[in-house]
Design a protein around this motif. Sequence first.
Motif, PDB file in Angstrom:
ATOM      1  N   SER A 847      14.976 -13.592 103.172  1.00 61.74           N
ATOM      2  CA  SER A 847      16.268 -13.662 102.469  1.00 61.74           C
ATOM      3  C   SER A 847      16.357 -12.499 101.486  1.00 61.74           C
ATOM      4  O   SER A 847      15.365 -12.108 100.877  1.00 61.74           O
ATOM      5  CB  SER A 847      16.427 -14.984 101.719  1.00 61.74           C
ATOM      6  N   VAL A 848      17.577 -11.959 101.381  1.00 63.11           N
ATOM      7  CA  VAL A 848      17.825 -10.859 100.450  1.00 63.11           C
ATOM      8  C   VAL A 848      19.152 -11.115  99.743  1.00 63.11           C
ATOM      9  O   VAL A 848      20.167 -11.388 100.397  1.00 63.11           O
ATOM     10  CB  VAL A 848      17.885  -9.501 101.189  1.00 63.11           C
ATOM     11  N   LYS A 849      19.148 -11.029  98.421  1.00 66.76           N
ATOM     12  CA  LYS A 849      20.372 -11.156  97.621  1.00 66.76           C
ATOM     13  C   LYS A 849      20.442  -9.992  96.637  1.00 66.76           C
ATOM     14  O   LYS A 849      19.418  -9.530  96.135  1.00 66.76           O
ATOM     15  CB  LYS A 849      20.400 -12.476  96.857  1.00 66.76           C
ATOM     16  N   VAL A 850      21.659  -9.516  96.389  1.00 67.22           N
ATOM     17  CA  VAL A 850      21.893  -8.457  95.399  1.00 67.22           C
ATOM     18  C   VAL A 850      22.949  -8.946  94.426  1.00 67.22           C
ATOM     19  O   VAL A 850      23.978  -9.506  94.844  1.00 67.22           O
ATOM     20  CB  VAL A 850      22.359  -7.152  96.072  1.00 67.22           C
ATOM     21  N   GLY A 851      22.706  -8.740  93.145  1.00 72.11           N
ATOM     22  CA  GLY A 851      23.672  -9.181  92.143  1.00 72.11           C
ATOM     23  C   GLY A 851      23.625  -8.313  90.917  1.00 72.11           C
ATOM     24  O   GLY A 851      22.910  -7.297  90.861  1.00 72.11           O
TER      25      GLY A 851
END
Length: 876
Positions: A847-851
């Motif tokens: 999983s990869v998230k950018v914020g």
Amino acid sequence: MAKQKTSRKAFATTAAAVMAATAVTPVAAFAASTTSFPDVPAGEYADAINNLVGKGIINGFDDGTFKPNDPVLREQAAKILATALKLDTTGTENYPDVSPDNWSYKYIVAVTKAGIFGGDESGKFNPFANLTRQEAAKIIVEAFDFTGSSELTFGDKANIQSWAVPYVKTAVANGILKGDDQGNFNPNANIKRGDFALMIQRALNAVENAKTPKVESVSAINATQVVVKFNKEVDKTDAETVARYSINGVNPSTAVLGSDKKSVTLTFAAANQVEVTNGVLVVEPVKLAADTDKTTQKYTQVFTYEDTVKPEIASVEAKTNGTVATSLTVKASEPIQSALAKVDGTYYTVNFGGTDTATITGLSLEANKTHTLELINLTDKGGNVTVSTSKSFNVTVDTVAPTATLTPQGDKQILVTFNKPMDVSTVAAAFAANTAVKDETLSTVNHDAVVSAVSGSNDTQFVINITSTLYTNKNTRTLTVVFPSTIKDKLGNAMVAGTQTVTLTKDTAKPVPTGYRVVKNANGEVTAIDVTFSEGLAANANPAEPTIVNMNGVDVTSSFLGGLTASAITAGDKKVTFTAATPAKISGKYAFSFGAGLVTDQSETGNTSDAFNYTIDFGSGATTFSLPSAPTATNNVITVEFGRAVKGGAVANSATDVNNYTLGGKPLPQGTTIVLDAAQDTATITLPAGTIEKTDANAVFTVANVMSLNGEMLNTYTGTVSVVDNVKPVLNSATLNNDGTVSIGFDETLTAGPDADDLKVTVNGVDLATTAYTVTPITVGAEAGKYLLTVNGLVDNGTDGNSGGGDDILYVDVNGNSVYNAGTDIVVTTGNVTAGTVSLKNAVFTSVKVGTVASPNTGKDADNNFLKGNVVLTVK
């Protein structure tokens, strides 16, 4: 047979137009009700319905509801219109389907007599038929005598029946009817009770507005001219006072009232005075022609105009009294700055002088040929250029001698009117000596030696001022004017020598006061009082001031407004102005007594005015006021100075009520705060963060419905203020690329891109240290303007400590300590590995998230708004 129409207004519907009768609505449909209904939502519907209920024009049902979505029956419409228009309900009508015992009978009689309604082709009224929207348009236009027309833009305009089209156009032009949310009119749908009430209210408002003297429209016609149209005829002198008009504080050079007495053409000195963006156009109150005591309302408009229309030749005229014309007159479509001229292929000088008309001289144009005028680089005042435009013309041959008629002007003036424009010098020369006017014995009557053309008469009218005494022994004198053959028109046609007589009558009528006007400044302070008279007055350097007594019988002549001073009267004036030494707001009634002989007319005997009185009511003190200066704005904080203490708090007409302001044509943003200073004369309006989406140096700002503590109501202010974009840029895209990098984008262009500290990258549920990734701008290709996020891999040499061995580890340094920590850092691969960019497409990254972090402090837009924090997007 259809019932005979009783006037030009008849609503004789065809069988196809009349809907089938429905169940009879009971009399209770118009039974007494309160002015608030639970089934009517707040808004325009409720305002209209409550207003009409309050006037007794419509009512609700016995159960307390209004049923705004129910259809309107023809008998109901008859009752509503008869009541709204206060029609005569007496008399009889012979409709076979309407019983005299029916509650609606008298209303049907009333609308039939008025010509608003009529029967169908069989003579029936169809009282229980539903009224359609196009039928409603017809009866309201007929009932209120509306005129005008507007092109229809409804998506379903083709469905409007041909007989109804002109009525719908008129109803739309008067603001009575509008389309639905989809832009359709639905002509054959039944008109709803709520919609019909709204139409009636709009009609009543339109009629009332038509009674109020006001500016009807303002429109620029070219780069230096603006036409102001009033809804009433206005006084020529007042309407042509340039100080009555301004754009951004600049007055026009001239103001000319048209022949309709309602349109004033303003001409400004330069194009940049009319070609403005969000300028403030003001029309001050102007006196009415029929009653100079009354004025139009002050008018303010945010004005934007750019002249893009190229000029053209409107007309060409050449005249001669022989076989050759030596000049021509050309009229352009608008005032001209410059041009070159060719007549029949030869260049000539042409100078419009900033007007729309020019004369070209030195020509030799034969009368029996067609000629051509070409204007090259015809340039209007706005800089629009027509490279070449031409017009053919013929020479008009005029060999007819001019003629003249005489009419008396007062008891000492003769108006000479010629039938064509004259050579002014020949007329002046003919009347220069005291030989032109004779009495009954043909003795010379003296007159002014200088006889000039009347302004605006196009050199067709001249006034002879008699200086000899005329009325020593007689009340009428028959004078003879001698016309020599030396008088010529502009073409050189000589007048046939002869004489004409005119009878002058001694003026014995005294000048009579016709009214007064209280003059106030923008703050509502009385600055002067004008008293008008029935005729032109003789010059008087020092008219007498009136005696002034207040409502308690106390003489306040010397103290009233610091004392009044009468201005000198110039010969021909029709008013006397009394100016206040100390302008102030006043209230109550005062008796003004003007002594006999205040003014003298211009007659030979000098008739003087009788003594007269005026009681002037200055009101109860609840006047109006205007903002003393334009509001200012800095960093989305707007400051409004009222110039006096105003209401604040949760009361009506409060300056802290956000509903009394608009910005950009919309209510102030939710969350706006308004506070008054200690003196309650200045409001500070703070617009909340995240509500201004675009910087605008000229955002339209209005203030209205604010009342001062002493009961004065603010005149609505419309102007502009500067607002600044305060909406934070938002991370709105994060796309995993084929090479395992991530492209991130924002909802607006950034002037400074984000750094690693502005972002939060979460992989496999763990936040990466900022040293584990880099952010760089993308400057080329389809994704230019976005930013490239790259996750970096480090190498651990494994257990043998040697680089390049088979036990090396490529890992993502999650905690940023530059040392591989098993169980914490993410292993990408092992073996003979090299440090560098890692692909987030690798199966190891589940999983990869950018914020963005809570408070980004590097990435920002052009208005220095940093990125919005705590925005998270899922990449995979």
